[in-house]
Design a protein around this motif. Structure first.
Motif, PDB file in Angstrom:
ATOM      1  N   GLU A   1      -3.822   0.348   7.374  1.00 34.45           N
ATOM      2  CA  GLU A   1      -4.932   0.860   7.451  1.00 34.45           C
ATOM      3  C   GLU A   1      -5.038   2.196   6.811  1.00 34.45           C
ATOM      4  O   GLU A   1      -5.646   2.284   5.653  1.00 34.45           O
ATOM      5  CB  GLU A   1      -5.959   0.837   8.643  1.00 34.45           C
ATOM      6  CG  GLU A   1      -7.070   0.408   8.639  1.00 34.45           C
ATOM      7  CD  GLU A   1      -8.671   1.018  10.038  1.00 34.45           C
ATOM      8  OE1 GLU A   1      -8.100   1.222  10.639  1.00 34.45           O
ATOM      9  OE2 GLU A   1      -9.388   1.570   9.142  1.00 34.45           O
TER      10      GLU A   1
ATOM     11  N   GLN B   1      -3.404   1.294   3.813  1.00 34.48           N
ATOM     12  CA  GLN B   1      -4.435   1.500   2.956  1.00 34.48           C
ATOM     13  C   GLN B   1      -5.420   2.773   2.267  1.00 34.48           C
ATOM     14  O   GLN B   1      -5.814   2.936   1.597  1.00 34.48           O
ATOM     15  CB  GLN B   1      -5.296   0.139   3.046  1.00 34.48           C
ATOM     16  CG  GLN B   1      -4.738  -0.832   3.553  1.00 34.48           C
ATOM     17  CD  GLN B   1      -4.917  -2.141   3.886  1.00 34.48           C
ATOM     18  OE1 GLN B   1      -6.205  -1.798   4.857  1.00 34.48           O
ATOM     19  NE2 GLN B   1      -4.859  -3.333   4.092  1.00 34.48           N
ATOM     20  N   ILE B   2      -5.949   3.649   3.535  1.00 31.90           N
ATOM     21  CA  ILE B   2      -6.537   4.659   3.344  1.00 31.90           C
ATOM     22  C   ILE B   2      -6.147   5.721   2.243  1.00 31.90           C
ATOM     23  O   ILE B   2      -6.503   6.156   1.171  1.00 31.90           O
ATOM     24  CB  ILE B   2      -7.050   5.264   4.466  1.00 31.90           C
ATOM     25  CG1 ILE B   2      -8.016   4.276   4.927  1.00 31.90           C
ATOM     26  CG2 ILE B   2      -7.969   6.541   4.053  1.00 31.90           C
ATOM     27  CD1 ILE B   2      -8.236   4.634   6.651  1.00 31.90           C
TER      28      ILE B   2
ATOM     29  N   TYR C   1       0.876  -1.325   0.022  1.00 31.73           N
ATOM     30  CA  TYR C   1      -0.228  -0.086  -0.015  1.00 31.73           C
ATOM     31  C   TYR C   1       0.685   1.610   0.627  1.00 31.73           C
ATOM     32  O   TYR C   1       0.463   2.662  -0.774  1.00 31.73           O
ATOM     33  CB  TYR C   1      -0.768  -0.080   1.622  1.00 31.73           C
ATOM     34  CG  TYR C   1      -1.407  -1.468   1.176  1.00 31.73           C
ATOM     35  CD1 TYR C   1      -2.273  -1.945   0.663  1.00 31.73           C
ATOM     36  CD2 TYR C   1      -1.173  -2.320   2.864  1.00 31.73           C
ATOM     37  CE1 TYR C   1      -3.248  -2.598   0.547  1.00 31.73           C
ATOM     38  CE2 TYR C   1      -1.836  -3.437   2.515  1.00 31.73           C
ATOM     39  CZ  TYR C   1      -2.474  -4.090   1.905  1.00 31.73           C
ATOM     40  OH  TYR C   1      -3.135  -5.507   1.612  1.00 31.73           O
TER      41      TYR C   1
ATOM     42  N   GLU D   1      -1.119  -2.746  12.544  1.00 33.87           N
ATOM     43  CA  GLU D   1      -2.892  -2.734  12.313  1.00 33.87           C
ATOM     44  C   GLU D   1      -2.775  -1.936  12.381  1.00 33.87           C
ATOM     45  O   GLU D   1      -3.672  -0.956  11.044  1.00 33.87           O
ATOM     46  CB  GLU D   1      -3.525  -3.317  13.365  1.00 33.87           C
ATOM     47  CG  GLU D   1      -4.921  -3.445  13.162  1.00 33.87           C
ATOM     48  CD  GLU D   1      -5.808  -3.149  13.182  1.00 33.87           C
ATOM     49  OE1 GLU D   1      -7.050  -3.972  12.845  1.00 33.87           O
ATOM     50  OE2 GLU D   1      -5.717  -2.363  14.127  1.00 33.87           O
ATOM     51  N   PRO D   2      -2.841  -0.642  13.028  1.00 39.76           N
ATOM     52  CA  PRO D   2      -3.323   0.930  12.137  1.00 39.76           C
ATOM     53  C   PRO D   2      -2.567   1.702  11.111  1.00 39.76           C
ATOM     54  O   PRO D   2      -2.924   2.740  10.381  1.00 39.76           O
ATOM     55  CB  PRO D   2      -3.578   1.927  13.738  1.00 39.76           C
ATOM     56  CG  PRO D   2      -2.740   0.691  14.586  1.00 39.76           C
ATOM     57  CD  PRO D   2      -2.288  -0.542  14.436  1.00 39.76           C
TER      58      PRO D   2
ATOM     59  N   LEU E   1      -9.989   7.103  12.127  1.00 37.82           N
ATOM     60  CA  LEU E   1      -9.531   6.865  12.314  1.00 37.82           C
ATOM     61  C   LEU E   1      -8.284   7.517  13.194  1.00 37.82           C
ATOM     62  O   LEU E   1      -7.371   7.521  14.225  1.00 37.82           O
ATOM     63  CB  LEU E   1      -8.142   6.396  11.024  1.00 37.82           C
ATOM     64  CG  LEU E   1      -6.616   5.454  12.188  1.00 37.82           C
ATOM     65  CD1 LEU E   1      -7.107   4.376  12.261  1.00 37.82           C
ATOM     66  CD2 LEU E   1      -5.774   5.265   9.884  1.00 37.82           C
TER      67      LEU E   1
END
Ligand SMILES: Cc1ncc(CO)c(N)n1
Length: 214
Positions: A197, A200-201, A14, A193-194, A115
């Motif tokens: 994420e 990806q965003i 990503y 994990e964050p 987030l």
């Protein structure tokens, strides 16, 4: 390898897709369609509003007086030069206030805001730093792809320079050092994990600029 580089490696697909996105290619070349860049800027203006809240939360949550001041100084960049950049660019792109004040939020804008709000609400400095590091380090990396010749239009050129000038390089260095420091005794998985994420965003955020285009 330090923590930040291990996190970046964990998000490599990503991260690389964002840094090398066609949005960046076209912005650096100065041939991005006004419709695409305008759609991105309107959404990013809303991103930046929540980003200011996240930095304010970092001022509150930081465990070190020097770090609090560094976050506070960066708030003045967002409230000053970067805010002016948006206003000038909306004018250059003929985007009326009615369009940038209250836009319908795209999916990635909503996801990023959620987030960032989660990080704010956690009062967990390490979690805030994870989101700050992705947002700023990833932007530094794409902006550092720029060569010596920058695109001529200020709305293109200034968005690149804002993210690769020496002050910004120092700011990103600070953020990475902070995350390496406060994240050292944390479970890697709770940071990974964050971090993934957020990457990806970032990719979907650039995709979104082309919604409705070929
Ligand atoms: C979506 C997004 N990520 C990162 C930055 C850099 O702060 C930005 N302006 N917008």
């Amino acid at each position: 390898m330090d923590l930040c580089h291990r996190l970046r490696d964990a998000a490599k697909p990503y991260w690389d897709a964002s840094v090398n996105h066609r949005f960046v290619d076209q912005l650096l070349a100065g041939d991005i369609a006004d419709e695409v860049f305008g759609r991105y800027l309107v959404q990013d203006f809303r991103f930046c509003d929540t980003f200011v809240r996240l930095l304010g939360a970092a001022v509150c949550a930081a465990d070190d007086p020097e770090a609090r001041l560094t976050h506070a100084r960066q708030l003045s960049v967002l409230a000053g030069g970067e805010y002016r950049y948006f206003i000038d660019s909306f004018e250059a792109l003929n985007i009326p206030e009615s369009q940038w004040k209250n836009p319908t939020l795209s999916e990635p804008t909503q996801a990023f805001i959620a987030l960032m709000e989660k990080a704010c609400d956690s009062q967990d400095y390490a979690l805030m730093l994870v989101v700050l590091v992705v947002a700023e380090w990833l932007y530094l990396e794409w902006a550092q792809r720029a060569g010596n010749t920058l695109p001529p239009r200020p709305e293109h050129r200034d968005w690149i320079v804002l993210h690769n000038e020496p002050d910004f390089v120092r700011w990103v260095g600070f953020l990475c050092n902070e995350l390496n420091r406060v994240g050292a005794e944390r479970d890697f998985e709770t940071l990974r994990e964050p971090f993934v994420e957020a990457c990806q965003i970032e990719q979907r955020f650039f995709d979104m600029a082309f919604d409705g285009m070929r």
